[in-house]
Motif scaffolding. Structure first.
Motif, PDB file in Angstrom:
ATOM      1  N   ALA A  11      56.810  46.855  44.779  1.00  0.00           N
ATOM      2  CA  ALA A  11      55.616  47.392  44.119  1.00  0.00           C
ATOM      3  C   ALA A  11      54.749  46.277  43.533  1.00  0.00           C
ATOM      4  O   ALA A  11      55.264  45.322  42.955  1.00  0.00           O
ATOM      5  N   ALA A  12      53.449  46.423  43.714  1.00  0.00           N
ATOM      6  CA  ALA A  12      52.441  45.509  43.154  1.00  0.00           C
ATOM      7  C   ALA A  12      52.563  44.076  43.679  1.00  0.00           C
ATOM      8  O   ALA A  12      52.162  43.131  43.017  1.00  0.00           O
ATOM      9  N   SER A  13      53.089  43.937  44.882  1.00  0.00           N
ATOM     10  CA  SER A  13      53.123  42.601  45.495  1.00  0.00           C
ATOM     11  C   SER A  13      51.785  42.306  46.182  1.00  0.00           C
ATOM     12  O   SER A  13      51.551  41.180  46.625  1.00  0.00           O
ATOM     13  N   GLY A  14      50.918  43.320  46.278  1.00  0.00           N
ATOM     14  CA  GLY A  14      49.593  43.119  46.849  1.00  0.00           C
ATOM     15  C   GLY A  14      49.432  43.711  48.246  1.00  0.00           C
ATOM     16  O   GLY A  14      48.428  43.456  48.921  1.00  0.00           O
ATOM     17  N   LYS A  15      50.381  44.526  48.664  1.00  0.00           N
ATOM     18  CA  LYS A  15      50.375  45.064  50.034  1.00  0.00           C
ATOM     19  C   LYS A  15      49.103  45.840  50.377  1.00  0.00           C
ATOM     20  O   LYS A  15      48.483  45.600  51.392  1.00  0.00           O
ATOM     21  N   SER A  16      48.726  46.785  49.496  1.00  0.00           N
ATOM     22  CA  SER A  16      47.562  47.609  49.849  1.00  0.00           C
ATOM     23  C   SER A  16      46.277  46.802  49.812  1.00  0.00           C
ATOM     24  O   SER A  16      45.423  46.947  50.701  1.00  0.00           O
ATOM     25  N   THR A  17      46.149  45.941  48.806  1.00  0.00           N
ATOM     26  CA  THR A  17      44.924  45.141  48.681  1.00  0.00           C
ATOM     27  C   THR A  17      44.727  44.269  49.922  1.00  0.00           C
ATOM     28  O   THR A  17      43.673  44.307  50.565  1.00  0.00           O
ATOM     29  N   VAL A  18      45.759  43.516  50.268  1.00  0.00           N
ATOM     30  CA  VAL A  18      45.649  42.596  51.397  1.00  0.00           C
ATOM     31  C   VAL A  18      45.650  43.370  52.720  1.00  0.00           C
ATOM     32  O   VAL A  18      44.945  43.007  53.665  1.00  0.00           O
ATOM     33  N   ARG A 157      52.431  42.163  35.545  1.00  0.00           N
ATOM     34  CA  ARG A 157      51.141  41.729  34.995  1.00  0.00           C
ATOM     35  C   ARG A 157      49.997  42.358  35.807  1.00  0.00           C
ATOM     36  O   ARG A 157      49.039  42.895  35.248  1.00  0.00           O
ATOM     37  N   ARG A 158      50.131  42.332  37.124  1.00  0.00           N
ATOM     38  CA  ARG A 158      49.078  42.894  37.994  1.00  0.00           C
ATOM     39  C   ARG A 158      48.930  44.402  37.787  1.00  0.00           C
ATOM     40  O   ARG A 158      47.818  44.915  37.658  1.00  0.00           O
ATOM     41  N   ARG A 159      50.061  45.113  37.757  1.00  0.00           N
ATOM     42  CA  ARG A 159      50.000  46.583  37.631  1.00  0.00           C
ATOM     43  C   ARG A 159      49.472  46.980  36.255  1.00  0.00           C
ATOM     44  O   ARG A 159      48.662  47.904  36.129  1.00  0.00           O
ATOM     45  N   HIS A 160      49.865  46.227  35.239  1.00  0.00           N
ATOM     46  CA  HIS A 160      49.391  46.482  33.876  1.00  0.00           C
ATOM     47  C   HIS A 160      47.880  46.289  33.813  1.00  0.00           C
ATOM     48  O   HIS A 160      47.146  47.120  33.269  1.00  0.00           O
ATOM     49  N   GLN A 161      47.407  45.189  34.420  1.00  0.00           N
ATOM     50  CA  GLN A 161      45.977  44.890  34.430  1.00  0.00           C
ATOM     51  C   GLN A 161      45.185  46.001  35.139  1.00  0.00           C
ATOM     52  O   GLN A 161      44.113  46.404  34.674  1.00  0.00           O
ATOM     53  N   GLU A 162      45.735  46.504  36.222  1.00  0.00           N
ATOM     54  CA  GLU A 162      45.067  47.594  36.953  1.00  0.00           C
ATOM     55  C   GLU A 162      44.862  48.807  36.058  1.00  0.00           C
ATOM     56  O   GLU A 162      43.806  49.447  36.086  1.00  0.00           O
ATOM     57  N   ARG A 163      45.911  49.139  35.289  1.00  0.00           N
ATOM     58  CA  ARG A 163      45.844  50.300  34.390  1.00  0.00           C
ATOM     59  C   ARG A 163      44.765  50.072  33.334  1.00  0.00           C
ATOM     60  O   ARG A 163      43.967  50.968  33.038  1.00  0.00           O
ATOM     61  N   THR A 207      51.974  32.571  42.857  1.00  0.00           N
ATOM     62  CA  THR A 207      50.898  31.719  42.342  1.00  0.00           C
ATOM     63  C   THR A 207      49.690  31.730  43.277  1.00  0.00           C
ATOM     64  O   THR A 207      48.850  30.849  43.217  1.00  0.00           O
ATOM     65  N   MET A 208      49.628  32.753  44.134  1.00  0.00           N
ATOM     66  CA  MET A 208      48.518  32.803  45.105  1.00  0.00           C
ATOM     67  C   MET A 208      47.510  33.886  44.729  1.00  0.00           C
ATOM     68  O   MET A 208      47.880  34.948  44.235  1.00  0.00           O
ATOM     69  N   THR A 209      46.243  33.615  45.010  1.00  0.00           N
ATOM     70  CA  THR A 209      45.222  34.644  44.828  1.00  0.00           C
ATOM     71  C   THR A 209      45.251  35.561  46.057  1.00  0.00           C
ATOM     72  O   THR A 209      45.869  35.234  47.075  1.00  0.00           O
ATOM     73  N   VAL A 210      44.547  36.682  45.931  1.00  0.00           N
ATOM     74  CA  VAL A 210      44.441  37.609  47.055  1.00  0.00           C
ATOM     75  C   VAL A 210      43.869  36.881  48.278  1.00  0.00           C
ATOM     76  O   VAL A 210      44.369  37.018  49.401  1.00  0.00           O
TER      77      VAL A 210
HETATM   78  O1  CDP Z   1      50.204  47.789  47.270  1.00  0.00           O
HETATM   79  P1  CDP Z   1      50.982  47.038  46.240  1.00  0.00           P
HETATM   80  O2  CDP Z   1      51.615  47.935  45.229  1.00  0.00           O
HETATM   81  O3  CDP Z   1      51.958  46.068  46.823  1.00  0.00           O
HETATM   82  O4  CDP Z   1      49.968  46.130  45.417  1.00  0.00           O
HETATM   83  P2  CDP Z   1      48.384  46.289  45.214  1.00  0.00           P
HETATM   84  O5  CDP Z   1      48.135  47.619  44.612  1.00  0.00           O
HETATM   85  O6  CDP Z   1      47.683  45.932  46.467  1.00  0.00           O
HETATM   86  O7  CDP Z   1      48.061  45.092  44.218  1.00  0.00           O
HETATM   87  C1  CDP Z   1      48.307  45.107  42.859  1.00  0.00           C
HETATM   88  C2  CDP Z   1      47.240  44.312  42.119  1.00  0.00           C
HETATM   89  O8  CDP Z   1      47.552  42.918  42.159  1.00  0.00           O
HETATM   90  C3  CDP Z   1      45.827  44.476  42.641  1.00  0.00           C
HETATM   91  O9  CDP Z   1      44.974  44.727  41.552  1.00  0.00           O
HETATM   92  C4  CDP Z   1      45.505  43.134  43.264  1.00  0.00           C
HETATM   93  O10 CDP Z   1      44.150  42.766  43.147  1.00  0.00           O
HETATM   94  C5  CDP Z   1      46.375  42.169  42.456  1.00  0.00           C
HETATM   95  N1  CDP Z   1      46.760  40.899  43.126  1.00  0.00           N
HETATM   96  C6  CDP Z   1      47.317  40.898  44.365  1.00  0.00           C
HETATM   97  O11 CDP Z   1      47.461  41.965  44.955  1.00  0.00           O
HETATM   98  N2  CDP Z   1      47.717  39.730  45.020  1.00  0.00           N
HETATM   99  C7  CDP Z   1      47.569  38.544  44.427  1.00  0.00           C
HETATM  100  N3  CDP Z   1      47.950  37.428  45.064  1.00  0.00           N
HETATM  101  C8  CDP Z   1      47.000  38.519  43.146  1.00  0.00           C
HETATM  102  C9  CDP Z   1      46.623  39.699  42.535  1.00  0.00           C
END
Ligand code: CDP
Ligand code: CDP
Length: 227
Positions: A11-18, A157-163, A207-210
């Motif tokens: 969860a919140a590893s960035g799968k949906s965004t990327v 940190r990412r999921r908290h920030q989203e909320r 330590t990587m950006t999207v």
């Molecule tokens: O789909 P999944 O739950 O894996 O994650 P997400 O909802 O795509 O991403 C969670 C949040 O982390 C989003 O707000 C992204 O912008 C942020 N984020 C990221 O996905 N990847 C990074 N390298 C840095 C930040």
């Protein structure tokens, strides 16, 4: 032959965004399979079915109709999520669903029903498919398999920030604990546990950006001759 790119990870590893960026870039469909497990969990909660009732949850997974459609409202949603015809796009993202979804998705009968639906949808065209078991179980023949990872703290940190960004009340500690519990159940279930496929490439995005993650994935895409 349609082509699949599997994008798995916690969860919140960035799968949906990327994944969405990649699908747009390649002109592939985007399919977030987590939506289906969330939909069944919400349907159980709304029907007053206990999430520990495996049989009732399984019946629900077998008979509930889940539709993913182009967005009908401009409120930041990537898609409309309809459960038996009703718009539940935001309801499936509430903390209550987060807290129960891993219990429901560990049931073999629920997974069986949803995996079949996912394979059907996966055959509709070239697709970036996001989940936990796409590379290992749902689409083992995917052309490219990525396992996107990050530390628990960074993901919390990412999921908290989203909320916070959505204007919701959020407690960092609580967000972290729910993520940890979910990882724990998802990684240790008997059927289709969360783990990288043996032929997946693992990206640690701590330590990587999207943008950096996206670029890295494009390198793998190019290596595989996709697009
Ligand atoms: O789909 P999944 O739950 O894996 O994650 P997400 O909802 O795509 O991403 C969670 C949040 O982390 C989003 O707000 C992204 O912008 C942020 N984020 C990221 O996905 N990847 C990074 N390298 C840095 C930040
Ligand atoms: O967006 P986030 O990463 O927080 O979660 P999600 O991708 O929407 O998935 C929610 C839950 O559904 C996960 O914690 C898993 O329990 C389950 N899931 C699964 O078991 N298999 C999948 N292919 C996708 C999701």
């Amino acid at each position: 032959m349609v082509m699949t790119i599997a994008l798995d990870g916690p969860a919140a590893s960035g799968k949906s965004t990327v994944g969405e960026m990649l699908a747009e870039h390649l002109d592939f469909l985007f399919f977030d399979t987590g939506v289906m497990y969330r939909a069944i969990t919400l349907a159980a909660i709304e029907a007053g079915i206990s999430v520990v009732d495996e049989q009732a949850c399984t019946h629900l997974a077998e008979r509930t109709k889940i539709d993913v459609r182009p967005p009908s409202v401009e409120d930041g949603r990537p898609n409309d999520i309809l459960i038996d015809g009703a718009d539940k796009t935001w309801e499936i993202r509430t903390p209550k669903v987060d807290e129960h979804v891993s219990i429901v998705s560990a049931y073999p009968g629920v997974r069986h029903a949803l995996t079949e639906k996912q394979r059907q949808i996966g055959k509709r065209g070239d697709v970036v498919m996001v989940g936990r078991d796409i590379g290992t179980v749902v689409m083992p023949d995917a052309r490219l398999k990525i396992f996107l990872d990050a530390s628990l703290e960074e993901r919390a940190r990412r999921r908290h920030q989203e909320r916070i960004d959505r204007g919701e009340a959020a407690n960092f500690r609580h967000v972290l604990e729910v993520l940890q519990q979910r990882d724990q159940i998802d990684s240790n279930r008997d059927v289709a546990p969360l783990r990288p496929a043996s032929d997946a490439v693992v990206i640690d995005s701590d330590t990587m950006t999207v943008e950096q993650v996206f670029k890295k994935i494009l390198q793998y895409v190019a290596e595989k001759g996709i697009g």
